[in-house]
Write an enzyme that holds these catalytic residues in place. Sequence first.
Site, mmCIF file in Angstrom:
data_model
loop_
_atom_site.group_PDB
_atom_site.id
_atom_site.type_symbol
_atom_site.label_atom_id
_atom_site.label_comp_id
_atom_site.label_asym_id
_atom_site.label_seq_id
_atom_site.Cartn_x
_atom_site.Cartn_y
_atom_site.Cartn_z
ATOM 1 N N SER A 289 0.823 -1.207 0.000
ATOM 2 C CA SER A 289 0.000 0.000 0.000
ATOM 3 C C SER A 289 0.857 1.257 0.000
ATOM 4 C CB SER A 289 -0.928 -0.009 1.210
ATOM 5 O OG SER A 289 -0.207 -0.301 2.367
ATOM 6 N N HIS B 290 -2.444 -2.811 -6.464
ATOM 7 C CA HIS B 290 -2.893 -2.423 -5.115
ATOM 8 C C HIS B 290 -4.412 -2.480 -5.017
ATOM 9 C CE1 HIS B 290 -3.360 0.858 -1.862
ATOM 10 N NE2 HIS B 290 -3.313 -0.340 -1.316
ATOM 11 N N ASN C 160 -3.733 6.190 -1.041
ATOM 12 C CA ASN C 160 -3.263 6.338 0.341
ATOM 13 C C ASN C 160 -2.547 7.663 0.586
ATOM 14 O OD1 ASN C 160 -4.372 4.022 1.345
ATOM 15 N ND2 ASN C 160 -2.611 2.756 0.815
ATOM 16 N N GLU D 167 -5.152 0.077 -8.007
ATOM 17 C CA GLU D 167 -4.107 0.968 -8.515
ATOM 18 C C GLU D 167 -3.023 0.091 -9.125
ATOM 19 O OE1 GLU D 167 -3.322 4.846 -5.911
ATOM 20 O OE2 GLU D 167 -3.238 3.052 -4.714
HETATM 21 N N1 CAA Z 1 -16.305 -8.843 1.974
HETATM 22 C C1 CAA Z 1 -17.249 -8.968 1.023
HETATM 23 N N2 CAA Z 1 -18.342 -8.172 0.965
HETATM 24 C C2 CAA Z 1 -18.493 -7.248 1.926
HETATM 25 C C3 CAA Z 1 -17.548 -7.078 2.957
HETATM 26 C C4 CAA Z 1 -16.414 -7.929 2.962
HETATM 27 N N3 CAA Z 1 -15.455 -7.845 3.876
HETATM 28 N N4 CAA Z 1 -17.967 -6.076 3.764
HETATM 29 C C5 CAA Z 1 -19.118 -5.635 3.259
HETATM 30 N N5 CAA Z 1 -19.439 -6.331 2.149
HETATM 31 C C6 CAA Z 1 -20.581 -6.131 1.247
HETATM 32 C C7 CAA Z 1 -21.883 -6.531 1.873
HETATM 33 O O1 CAA Z 1 -22.140 -7.897 1.660
HETATM 34 C C8 CAA Z 1 -22.872 -5.651 1.119
HETATM 35 O O2 CAA Z 1 -23.121 -6.199 -0.155
HETATM 36 P P1 CAA Z 1 -24.503 -5.890 -0.956
HETATM 37 O O3 CAA Z 1 -24.581 -4.401 -1.154
HETATM 38 O O4 CAA Z 1 -24.325 -6.622 -2.236
HETATM 39 O O5 CAA Z 1 -25.590 -6.418 -0.063
HETATM 40 C C9 CAA Z 1 -22.080 -4.356 0.872
HETATM 41 O O6 CAA Z 1 -20.693 -4.725 0.997
HETATM 42 C C10 CAA Z 1 -22.413 -3.298 1.878
HETATM 43 O O7 CAA Z 1 -22.156 -3.849 3.169
HETATM 44 P P2 CAA Z 1 -23.015 -3.505 4.465
HETATM 45 O O8 CAA Z 1 -24.421 -3.169 4.079
HETATM 46 O O9 CAA Z 1 -22.788 -4.558 5.487
HETATM 47 O O10 CAA Z 1 -22.300 -2.267 5.111
HETATM 48 P P3 CAA Z 1 -22.076 -0.828 4.559
HETATM 49 O O11 CAA Z 1 -23.128 -0.371 3.651
HETATM 50 O O12 CAA Z 1 -21.755 -0.073 5.772
HETATM 51 O O13 CAA Z 1 -20.743 -0.961 3.677
HETATM 52 C C11 CAA Z 1 -18.424 -0.930 3.391
HETATM 53 C C12 CAA Z 1 -19.571 -1.514 4.173
HETATM 54 C C13 CAA Z 1 -18.519 -1.363 1.929
HETATM 55 C C14 CAA Z 1 -17.150 -1.471 3.997
HETATM 56 C C15 CAA Z 1 -18.529 0.645 3.452
HETATM 57 O O14 CAA Z 1 -18.638 1.045 4.792
HETATM 58 C C16 CAA Z 1 -17.347 1.331 2.833
HETATM 59 O O15 CAA Z 1 -17.261 1.502 1.611
HETATM 60 N N6 CAA Z 1 -16.379 1.808 3.682
HETATM 61 C C17 CAA Z 1 -15.190 2.462 3.215
HETATM 62 C C18 CAA Z 1 -14.205 1.437 2.739
HETATM 63 C C19 CAA Z 1 -12.947 2.060 2.229
HETATM 64 O O16 CAA Z 1 -12.759 3.257 2.177
HETATM 65 N N7 CAA Z 1 -12.008 1.196 1.845
HETATM 66 C C20 CAA Z 1 -10.727 1.603 1.373
HETATM 67 C C21 CAA Z 1 -9.783 1.575 2.506
HETATM 68 S S1 CAA Z 1 -8.194 2.101 1.992
HETATM 69 C C22 CAA Z 1 -7.484 0.737 1.369
HETATM 70 O O17 CAA Z 1 -7.978 -0.345 1.380
HETATM 71 C C23 CAA Z 1 -6.142 0.963 0.835
HETATM 72 C C24 CAA Z 1 -5.037 0.639 1.760
HETATM 73 O O18 CAA Z 1 -3.991 0.254 1.254
HETATM 74 C C25 CAA Z 1 -5.085 0.886 3.204
#
Ligand code: CAA
Length: 295
Positions: free
Chosen positions: A123, A144, A194, A156
């Site tokens: 990352s 990524h 990031n 990415e």
């Molecule tokens: N695996 C698979 N599917 C998942 C999951 C997981 N771990 N977590 C959630 N989901 C799915 C659910 O099954 C649901 O699917 P449907 O819409 O098809 O029913 C969908 O995602 C939405 O989930 P929820 O309704 O339970 O919860 P939510 O609406 O709060 O969404 C979330 C959860 C998608 C995680 C949302 O909160 C989100 O987008 N958060 C931000 C995530 C983000 O910014 N990620 C990037 C982080 S930075 C990174 O990753 C880079 C790095 O190098 C650090």
Amino acid sequence: MPKANKISTVAVIGAGQMGTGISEVVAKHGHAALVYDLDKSRIRASIEASAGYFRRQVETGKMPGEAAEEAISRIKGAFSLQDLASADLVVEAVSENEGIKRKVFTDVCTVLKPDAILATNTSSLSITRLAASTDRPNRFIGIHFMNPVPVMKLVELVRGIGTDQETFATAKDFAQSIGKTVTVSEDFPAFIVNRVLIPMINEAIYTLYEGVGNVEAIDTGMKLGANHPMGPLELADFIGLDTCLSIMQVLHEGLADSKYRPCPLLVKYVEAGWLGRKAQRGFYDYRYVPARPTR
Ligand code: CAA
């Protein structure tokens, strides 16, 4: 040289949260996934978690049962390095530690086909520097993924100085073949997502540290005031506070600018072992339902 449509077997090294998600999207889109980890129990746990993911897809009507069972059958454990010899593409997703990643590359290069592509899910670390520790800097690239991998639409792609055009094209086609949109970043610390996201999270932690607001106020502010799906402190817990800290350190050292200094409160949480969700405690305490803010 394998072309994208020739990538049939993908080895995923590191059976943690990211590696598990990567093998799920790989298998879902018709490729074979080989899951490797030094800790064999993590391989089994990862395969079980993926089976659970596909069965939930069926239960919620998002996937036909037969397709899910086929996807499950495409994920296999690799219990020795030798099992990775058939891979066309290797995606390394071990912890964000340069020494550990280098050791993985040294070991895996001894068994890989000469034309296999080696990719890292780092990352923040330099792709050029990691590539230099392998026998194939021309076939080395950063792919990524974002967490949760099955949900987030982006990957990415990051070329090292020596990555050849064919490797880049193959990686791009592969990413698209598993349903992802590609954004291309130059090889600078923390790339694009990031570089923007983690300083925002660090700033939220400064906002907490300086008493501008408590955890709830900051997260509610950003969720409802900026339409973020998660508040920045909830997101920090989700990513892992150790990962957030290590990315800030890479930015601070790599760009030598004090604006990237990690917040002392982030350092303190990491030193306490309050690493976020995976440790049951970070800016929230997940031993309670619903989770309670720790400040
Ligand atoms: N695996 C698979 N599917 C998942 C999951 C997981 N771990 N977590 C959630 N989901 C799915 C659910 O099954 C649901 O699917 P449907 O819409 O098809 O029913 C969908 O995602 C939405 O989930 P929820 O309704 O339970 O919860 P939510 O609406 O709060 O969404 C979330 C959860 C998608 C995680 C949302 O909160 C989100 O987008 N958060 C931000 C995530 C983000 O910014 N990620 C990037 C982080 S930075 C990174 O990753 C880079 C790095 O190098 C650090």
